[in-house]
Design an enzyme around this catalytic site. Structure first.
Site, PDB file in Angstrom:
ATOM      1  CG  ASP A  17      -2.048  -1.016   1.107  1.00  0.00           C
ATOM      2  OD1 ASP A  17      -1.907  -1.960   0.305  1.00  0.00           O
ATOM      3  OD2 ASP A  17      -3.043  -0.887   1.832  1.00  0.00           O
ATOM      4  NE  ARG A  97      -2.477   3.625  13.461  1.00  0.00           N
ATOM      5  CZ  ARG A  97      -1.727   2.605  13.064  1.00  0.00           C
ATOM      6  NH1 ARG A  97      -0.432   2.601  13.342  1.00  0.00           N
ATOM      7  NH2 ARG A  97      -2.243   1.595  12.401  1.00  0.00           N
ATOM      8  CG  ASP A 126      -5.390   3.457  12.085  1.00  0.00           C
ATOM      9  OD1 ASP A 126      -5.582   3.704  13.288  1.00  0.00           O
ATOM     10  OD2 ASP A 126      -4.893   2.395  11.685  1.00  0.00           O
ATOM     11  CB  SER A 180      -5.468  -6.360   6.911  1.00  0.00           C
ATOM     12  OG  SER A 180      -6.527  -5.887   7.731  1.00  0.00           O
TER      13      SER A 180
END
Length: 404
Positions: A17, A97, A126, A180
């Site tokens: 990605d 994050r 996110d 994932s």
């Protein structure tokens, strides 16, 4: 676009990605891309990310070991709050994050970038967490979220783009991934594909950080965790840095199958999602912290903390780490931890962690008062009569009224 964005800092893992995003940014915006890769203890070799960035023409590559900062300044403050989102989730992804966002902004200022970019999709939490962090720290920063802009809407499209632009794609990434994952020192989360049906049990092959509790040792293991002012500082009497302490607890949790969670949660963006979380060391840590608080916190302080905790956890989950309300709550929580010092003994056995002992130089537990034996006048049981009658007064008045 090329005139608006000259340099962008990309949160870069080196995976499919973010590799596609890197090339897409170069093409779409005609800008220089600076990559930032954070080592949060995800257990992956980070040099391949550097090699991938170099292959794609990146001149400024930042790879930073953030493990100690992550645990010391983010995980431990959150653990002081006993934070659980929706009563179960230890917030392993959420808490990483804000640190990544903070470092991206620092690098953007260092290199003179006018934009930052991330690889989060438009369906998840996110994107919110990253961008709230960016805006809190750099209100005028430009943000590029490719998943909300491009037309690469499938894995096949990503692979096709990569092949067309000579971006290497690992063989194990070419097939359809069954799920994932996201990992850091605190936890691993898995979602999607085989996990999307909330009725179906999580397949055993999804788990990566813990042994199956059924296969864990048949003999329990006892450990101790020492705390100072609300933070763990030692395991079995051996002092450890924050990151090394969490790693030690992770090893213990892995061996005993501790910390698995199958959860359907409410995302901030409005949908429900089903995920599997493994938080071995964090689960032990949370139990130990509760254990030491049980003898060192006053009832009023402890109950108030429990009232504040859901709000604190929601703020972390939704991405408001840098918001004033989270900082206000943190100040109150940290004040409560001044006397949270001592040792907790825990029993680890086949997926469970239980507090079996606790002691503290600041303990509020008095065996002299609580004993069922002769307390030598420490507590006059006759006082309880008036206490009960006063607390019962409104109930008696209600009862008299309702019978009339």
């Amino acid at each position: 676009m090329s005139q608006e964005i000259k340099k962008v800092v990309l949160a870069f893992s080196g995976g499919l990605d973010t590799s596609v995003i890197l090339k897409w940014l170069q093409q779409t915006y005609g800008c220089e891309v600076v990559t930032f890769t954070a080592d949060l203890g995800q257990g992956e070799e980070l040099e391949p990310a550097r090699a991938k960035a170099e292959l794609l023409g990146v001149k400024q590559i930042f790879i930073e070991d953030l493990r100690e900062e992550f645990v010391r300044d983010y995980v431990m403050p959150m653990m002081r709050a006993n934070a659980l989102y929706e009563g179960q989730y230890l917030l392993g992804t959420s808490i990483a994050r804000p640190l990544i966002a903070k470092k991206q902004i620092e690098i953007a200022r260092l290199v003179g970038a006018d934009a930052v970019s991330h690889g989060a999709t438009g369906k998840g939490n996110d994107q919110v967490r990253f961008e709230l962090g960016y805006y809190a720290l750099a209100p005028d920063i430009k943000i590029i979220a490719p998943w909300r802009e491009w037309d690469l809407t499938s894995r096949e499209a990503l692979i096709g783009f990569a092949e067309a632009h000579q971006i290497p794609v690992a063989k194990d990434k070419r097939g359809e991934s069954p799920f994932s994952t996201d990992a850091n020192m605190l936890h691993t989360s898995s979602e999607g594909k085989v996990l999307e049906d909330p009725w179906e049990e999580v397949p055993d092959y999804v788990y990566s950080r813990t042994v199956n509790p059924e296969d864990a040792p048949n003999t329990p293991q006892y450990i101790t965790v020492d705390f100072e002012r609300g933070d763990a500082v030692a395991v079995d009497g051996v002092g450890l840095s924050p990151a090394n302490l969490l790693m030690k607890l992770n090893d213990l949790g892995r061996a005993h199958g501790i910390g698995r969670l199958d959860l359907v949660e409410n995302r901030f963006v409005g949908m429900k999602s089903r995920g599997m979380y493994e938080t071995p060391g964090g689960t032990i840590y949370a139990a130990a912290h509760r254990g030491i608080e049980s003898i060192t916190l006053d009832r009023g302080a402890a109950h108030l903390k429990d009232e504040l905790m859901p709000r604190y956890a929601e703020l972390v989950y939704n991405g408001f780490w840098f918001a004033p309300e989270r900082e206000m709550l943190q100040a109150a929580i940290d004040y409560s931890q001044e006397k949270v010092t001592g040792t907790v003994r825990l029993k680890l056995y086949k997926g469970s962690v239980n507090v079996v002992g606790r002691k503290s130089p600041h303990s509020l537990y008095s065996s002299r008062i609580v004993t069922f034996e002769d307390d030598a006048g420490a507590y006059d049981q006759r006082d309880a009569k008036g206490f009960i009658k006063l607390n019962a007064l409104r109930l008696r008045l209600l009862g008299q009224r309702d019978r009339s």
